[in-house]
Design a protein around this motif. Structure first.
Motif, PDB file in Angstrom:
ATOM      1  N   THR A 253       0.158  -0.276   1.971  1.00 55.13           N
ATOM      2  CA  THR A 253      -0.595  -1.086   2.866  1.00 55.13           C
ATOM      3  C   THR A 253      -0.428  -0.267   4.374  1.00 55.13           C
ATOM      4  O   THR A 253       0.430  -0.277   4.961  1.00 55.13           O
ATOM      5  N   ALA A 254      -1.814  -0.153   4.910  1.00 55.20           N
ATOM      6  CA  ALA A 254      -1.970   0.434   6.073  1.00 55.20           C
ATOM      7  C   ALA A 254      -2.437  -0.516   7.031  1.00 55.20           C
ATOM      8  O   ALA A 254      -3.354  -1.235   6.663  1.00 55.20           O
ATOM      9  N   THR A 255      -1.851  -0.459   8.524  1.00 53.90           N
ATOM     10  CA  THR A 255      -2.290  -1.267   9.495  1.00 53.90           C
ATOM     11  C   THR A 255      -2.471  -0.631  10.736  1.00 53.90           C
ATOM     12  O   THR A 255      -1.753   0.407  11.089  1.00 53.90           O
ATOM     13  N   ASN A 256      -3.347  -1.126  11.409  1.00 52.90           N
ATOM     14  CA  ASN A 256      -3.804  -0.183  12.827  1.00 52.90           C
ATOM     15  C   ASN A 256      -3.055  -1.186  13.901  1.00 52.90           C
ATOM     16  O   ASN A 256      -2.374  -2.227  13.660  1.00 52.90           O
ATOM     17  N   SER A 257      -3.452  -0.854  15.149  1.00 55.73           N
ATOM     18  CA  SER A 257      -2.889  -1.606  16.303  1.00 55.73           C
ATOM     19  C   SER A 257      -3.404  -2.808  16.350  1.00 55.73           C
ATOM     20  O   SER A 257      -2.679  -3.719  17.264  1.00 55.73           O
ATOM     21  N   CYS A 258      -4.509  -3.112  15.906  1.00 58.30           N
ATOM     22  CA  CYS A 258      -4.923  -4.557  15.988  1.00 58.30           C
ATOM     23  C   CYS A 258      -4.428  -5.748  15.053  1.00 58.30           C
ATOM     24  O   CYS A 258      -4.829  -6.847  14.906  1.00 58.30           O
ATOM     25  N   GLY A 259      -3.766  -4.934  14.079  1.00 61.19           N
ATOM     26  CA  GLY A 259      -3.231  -5.934  12.854  1.00 61.19           C
ATOM     27  C   GLY A 259      -4.048  -5.875  11.763  1.00 61.19           C
ATOM     28  O   GLY A 259      -3.623  -6.808  10.748  1.00 61.19           O
ATOM     29  N   SER A 260      -5.072  -5.081  11.417  1.00 49.87           N
ATOM     30  CA  SER A 260      -6.086  -5.049  10.570  1.00 49.87           C
ATOM     31  C   SER A 260      -5.356  -4.231   9.630  1.00 49.87           C
ATOM     32  O   SER A 260      -5.039  -3.006   9.766  1.00 49.87           O
ATOM     33  N   THR A 261      -5.407  -4.552   8.159  1.00 45.31           N
ATOM     34  CA  THR A 261      -4.892  -3.991   6.904  1.00 45.31           C
ATOM     35  C   THR A 261      -5.884  -3.399   6.126  1.00 45.31           C
ATOM     36  O   THR A 261      -6.926  -4.036   5.899  1.00 45.31           O
ATOM     37  N   THR A 262      -5.562  -2.388   5.055  1.00 42.60           N
ATOM     38  CA  THR A 262      -6.139  -2.126   4.157  1.00 42.60           C
ATOM     39  C   THR A 262      -5.059  -1.542   2.956  1.00 42.60           C
ATOM     40  O   THR A 262      -4.007  -0.883   3.361  1.00 42.60           O
ATOM     41  N   SER A 263      -5.342  -1.710   1.849  1.00 44.80           N
ATOM     42  CA  SER A 263      -4.383  -1.399   0.758  1.00 44.80           C
ATOM     43  C   SER A 263      -4.732  -0.498  -0.421  1.00 44.80           C
ATOM     44  O   SER A 263      -6.075  -0.607  -0.673  1.00 44.80           O
ATOM     45  N   THR A 264      -3.941   0.257  -1.134  1.00 45.50           N
ATOM     46  CA  THR A 264      -4.378   0.977  -2.157  1.00 45.50           C
ATOM     47  C   THR A 264      -3.067   1.178  -2.921  1.00 45.50           C
ATOM     48  O   THR A 264      -2.039   1.268  -2.580  1.00 45.50           O
ATOM     49  N   THR A 265      -3.109   1.530  -4.225  1.00 47.23           N
ATOM     50  CA  THR A 265      -2.252   1.618  -5.207  1.00 47.23           C
ATOM     51  C   THR A 265      -2.231   3.083  -5.742  1.00 47.23           C
ATOM     52  O   THR A 265      -3.459   3.887  -5.850  1.00 47.23           O
ATOM     53  N   SER A 266      -0.883   3.096  -6.614  1.00 48.96           N
ATOM     54  CA  SER A 266      -0.645   4.457  -7.477  1.00 48.96           C
ATOM     55  C   SER A 266       0.168   3.879  -8.583  1.00 48.96           C
ATOM     56  O   SER A 266       1.151   3.365  -8.374  1.00 48.96           O
ATOM     57  N   THR A 267      -0.093   4.599  -9.706  1.00 49.47           N
ATOM     58  CA  THR A 267       0.570   4.033 -11.056  1.00 49.47           C
ATOM     59  C   THR A 267       1.651   5.233 -11.352  1.00 49.47           C
ATOM     60  O   THR A 267       1.182   6.253 -11.372  1.00 49.47           O
ATOM     61  N   VAL A 268       2.861   4.686 -11.831  1.00 49.22           N
ATOM     62  CA  VAL A 268       3.767   5.916 -12.279  1.00 49.22           C
ATOM     63  C   VAL A 268       4.374   5.346 -13.609  1.00 49.22           C
ATOM     64  O   VAL A 268       4.514   4.129 -14.074  1.00 49.22           O
ATOM     65  N   THR A 269       4.369   6.170 -14.581  1.00 51.99           N
ATOM     66  CA  THR A 269       4.962   5.857 -15.910  1.00 51.99           C
ATOM     67  C   THR A 269       6.551   6.427 -15.948  1.00 51.99           C
ATOM     68  O   THR A 269       6.666   7.703 -15.657  1.00 51.99           O
ATOM     69  N   VAL A 270       7.481   5.726 -16.284  1.00 53.41           N
ATOM     70  CA  VAL A 270       8.767   5.885 -16.632  1.00 53.41           C
ATOM     71  C   VAL A 270       9.362   6.335 -17.922  1.00 53.41           C
ATOM     72  O   VAL A 270       8.971   5.268 -18.591  1.00 53.41           O
ATOM     73  N   ASN A 271       9.573   7.184 -18.538  1.00 56.16           N
ATOM     74  CA  ASN A 271      10.002   7.551 -19.630  1.00 56.16           C
ATOM     75  C   ASN A 271      11.579   7.222 -20.354  1.00 56.16           C
ATOM     76  O   ASN A 271      12.132   8.015 -19.485  1.00 56.16           O
ATOM     77  N   SER A 272      11.938   6.293 -20.670  1.00 49.62           N
ATOM     78  CA  SER A 272      13.113   5.629 -20.918  1.00 49.62           C
ATOM     79  C   SER A 272      13.792   6.395 -22.201  1.00 49.62           C
ATOM     80  O   SER A 272      12.981   7.220 -23.062  1.00 49.62           O
TER      81      SER A 272
END
Length: 297
Positions: A253-272
């Motif tokens: 989640t990225a936020t600017n000085s005005c408090g406005s936000t935008t979000s993005t994601t990334s997926t990770v696979t864990v091999n047990s």
């Protein structure tokens, strides 16, 4: 010419080698003007002109208007017309009085003073009612000092002394006075909207349980960052690391000085580690030299 005070009676004119006698009759006497108007006001710029016009009064039936400068009934500048165009180089007082054919005048002339100025360079400083950094969808009013005899030209085409600004950019104004003297000014306005171009990545995107990954983020206009997900080491920085315990998604989640936000994601696979492992040998008992079959799962 000789006559009584009302210009009625016999006037005598001396002429070389002859004498002429005639009757000078002015049935309507002149009356003094009440005031003088000026087409360009009482203050003009050096090099400008203005037309003076008599208000009230009359020349009667046999008189003319006489214009003077400096004092009443001094040497006339001109006569005849009820209007007179002047272009003084310095501040000057003008007088006017009617004069009839027998040179009867009025001691109290109408007068007007025309002030001459070289002008003062106008003030073009721009002020912003909301500062120079805004948060979308805010706006601000940009204004310059309002004075009489000023014209305004803004970069957006407005001719008012103030405009509204709601987008980032430079705003310019030219202020011109009545003497054609001008001044320019500009102001830069920044309008912060929600961060754009946000991205998040995990490297590697597939790991063995217990291993760490590197999380990298970016966004235009962001001033603060927040990561969420399994095993994040420091969630409040732009780039961080994590030790995931299970497969899943990491959210930036990225936020600017005005408090406005935008979000993005990334997926990770864990091999047990593999579970339910088994192994078997068949047969489980053999003679020396014989073979067996090993089976695993």
């Amino acid at each position: 010419l000789q006559a009584d005070a009302n210009c009625n009676g016999v006037c005598m004119s001396a002429y070389p080698s002859a004498a002429y006698f005639f009757t000078c009759n002015c049935p309507v006497a002149p009356s003094a003007a009440s005031s003088i108007s000026s087409t360009n006001g009482l203050t003009i710029c050096s090099g400008q002109s203005t037309t003076l016009t008599i208000v009230g009064g009359s020349t009667g039936s046999c008189g003319s208007w006489f214009w003077y400068a400096g004092s009443c009934n001094s040497t006339a500048l001109t006569w005849g017309s009820s209007s007179y165009t002047v272009s003084p180089s310095t501040t000057t007082t003008y007088f006017v009085n009617p004069l009839d054919d027998c040179h009867n005048t009025y001691p109290n002339c109408a007068s007007v003073t025309i002030n001459v100025t070289n002008g003062t360079t106008p003030n073009a400083t721009i002020s912003s009612s909301n500062g120079t950094t805004l948060c979308s969808p805010q706006s601000t009013t940009l204004s310059v000092q309002t004075c009489s005899n000023r014209t305004y030209h803004w970069s957006n085409g407005s001719a008012n002394s103030s405009i509204s600004a709601s987008s980032s950019g430079s705003y310019y104004v030219t202020v011109t006075n009545s003497c054609s003297q001008s001044a320019n000014s500009n102001i830069s306005i920044i309008v912060n909207s929600a961060p754009t171009g946000a991205s998040a990545s995990a490297s590697p995107s597939s790991v063995c349980s217990g291993n760490s990954i590197q999380l990298t983020g970016s966004a235009n206009g962001a001033t603060s960052w927040s990561w969420s997900g399994s095993g994040v080491s420091n969630s409040g920085i732009q780039n961080t690391s994590a030790t995931p315990t299970t497969s899943g998604t990491y959210t930036l989640t990225a936020t600017n000085s005005c408090g406005s936000t935008t979000s993005t994601t990334s997926t990770v696979t864990v091999n047990s580690a593999p579970t339910g492992a088994s192994a078997s040998a068949s047969p489980s008992s053999v003679c020396s030299g014989n073979s067996i079959q090993l089976t695993g799962s």
